[in-house]
Scaffold this active site. Sequence first.
Site, PDB file in Angstrom:
ATOM      1  N   GLY A  59      64.796  10.648  46.797  1.00  0.00           N
ATOM      2  CA  GLY A  59      65.888  11.271  46.065  1.00  0.00           C
ATOM      3  C   GLY A  59      66.791  12.138  46.918  1.00  0.00           C
ATOM      4  O   GLY A  59      66.779  12.053  48.141  1.00  0.00           O
ATOM      5  N   SER A  60      67.559  12.966  46.236  1.00  0.00           N
ATOM      6  CA  SER A  60      68.671  13.677  46.864  1.00  0.00           C
ATOM      7  C   SER A  60      68.244  14.575  48.017  1.00  0.00           C
ATOM      8  O   SER A  60      67.163  15.140  48.059  1.00  0.00           O
ATOM      9  CB  SER A  60      69.390  14.507  45.833  1.00  0.00           C
ATOM     10  N   THR A  61      69.189  14.727  48.942  1.00  0.00           N
ATOM     11  CA  THR A  61      68.963  15.507  50.148  1.00  0.00           C
ATOM     12  C   THR A  61      68.978  17.012  49.897  1.00  0.00           C
ATOM     13  O   THR A  61      68.670  17.771  50.802  1.00  0.00           O
ATOM     14  CB  THR A  61      70.044  15.167  51.173  1.00  0.00           C
TER      15      THR A  61
ATOM     16  N   TYR B 371      69.790  11.114  37.360  1.00  0.00           N
ATOM     17  CA  TYR B 371      69.601  12.554  37.579  1.00  0.00           C
ATOM     18  C   TYR B 371      69.829  13.432  36.351  1.00  0.00           C
ATOM     19  O   TYR B 371      69.235  14.500  36.242  1.00  0.00           O
ATOM     20  CB  TYR B 371      70.524  13.042  38.695  1.00  0.00           C
TER      21      TYR B 371
END
Lengths: 135, 393
Positions: A59-61, B371
Amino acid sequence: MRGRTVNPGKARGEALVSRSPLSFYGGVDPKTGMVVERGHELEGKCVKGKILVFPRGKGSTVGSYVIYALKKNGAAPLAVVNEETEPIVAAGVILADIPCVDRVDLSLLETGDLVEVDADRGRVEVLKRRWEPFP
Amino acid sequence: MYLSREQERMLEGEEGEVVERMFRLLVRLGDLYGADRMIPVSSCQVSGVSYKSVGDPGLEFLEDLAEKGARVRVRTALNPAGLDLEEWREMGFPEDFAAKQLRILEAFRKLGAEPTVTCTPYLAGVVPSRGEHLAWSESSAVAFSNSVLGARTNREGGPSALAAAICGLTPRYGLHLEENRRPTVLVEVEGELEGPWDFGALGYWAGREVGGEIPHFRGIKKAGTDELKALGAAMAASGAVALFHVEGITPEADPEKTRGLERVRAGREEIRRSYELLTTGEEPELVVLGCPHASPEELSRAASLLEKRGKRPVWICTSRRVKEEASRSGLRRKVEEAGGRLVADTCAVVSPLERLGFKTVGVDSAKAAHYLPGLCGVKVVFSSPEKLLGGRK
């Protein structure tokens, strides 16, 4: 078990083991350490004060900052053990100074085991199995 | 790892405490991933800009760096912030949140970063060319710059990208090296893909399937900037894909390199399953388009669709640059007349959406759909803009 030092340090505590990758950004609440990712096997569990074991990050950094924030908020795991620590988790644990070891066979670890991590030497040792009533 | 004399001095603190701390992070990462030396980067793109993402610890970290006089040494763009910097009041963003957000941006300004706050720097004036070394961290921008532009960057964390910006260097490993850019899995795509939303749905499936591999797509007949942007963003969200190849389309795609690779197949069924899996709600109160930030083409398509929409608020998230162009071209007026809003500098994912009172949000992006439930506590309807904005209900 012998692995590789990602960030040095020592810790001893109860293992919280995920068999699936973990996303810190959106997956873990930086204030409380609760895993909030919908449908994740650790959903509702708390990483605070645990030896957090998961195969790798995903997932996101922004994940690195979340690890840093967990530490600042006193909600960080005591140590992190991975199969392979990818850069996002690595930057997070180095910045937050959380002991971290990777390249370890995670199948030998279970949630509830009492585990000692000596990241200076890249060692992970199970002191007591969850199912062992007394030492 | 080999360090030049100058670099050793950085590590010894001769260029100040901040450079020492940041360079130490780069050296440790380099050692960990087997880098042989440091290489100069031409630009950096730093994630962790929204106050919602980094919170007080991030804010304090950045202010501390700025206060100690740290400066970036290369062009540095920023990821989206938590609000539209010019219209947050009208949009009802909370004051306390805005105050913290503006402090973060002030710290970045002091550090010397550009006021480009977008997940699509490549649509807003930061356009690296093939073979350039970068340290970018927005996962969808990493996928785009590696795969579509042929530039070279690892998937940096926010801090490591910032460290690279402050040191002007990044450790040479991973995707900076030619030999690590070969495909590792072949994805054979069957059937037609309708638009960027379908590419997102395909990417969402593929990311889950291939994890951190380098997929080579075969069978995609046509894909432009918007489609490739959606494909990469979705794979970076559901997996950890930082580089992909599309046969006949992306610059480093070479069918010769796919020999002997494991094959997976994807068609309408896999795409349908992504829509199903990501849709958790029924009737959206808000439709959010532009994840990653809308290109001028996407904006123009949405503006046309908006003319037939029902009574729902619509946000189209984009970069400041595209919003300003839209103001001049009249597209913005068209959107606003139809009741929509052009939102710059931020997006639904990094904004405090949950504090604005929305329960169900419609999105045309697999990444946003992935998300939003976790980050904003909302339900999601993932579909094409056509269906989301379609008729009155």
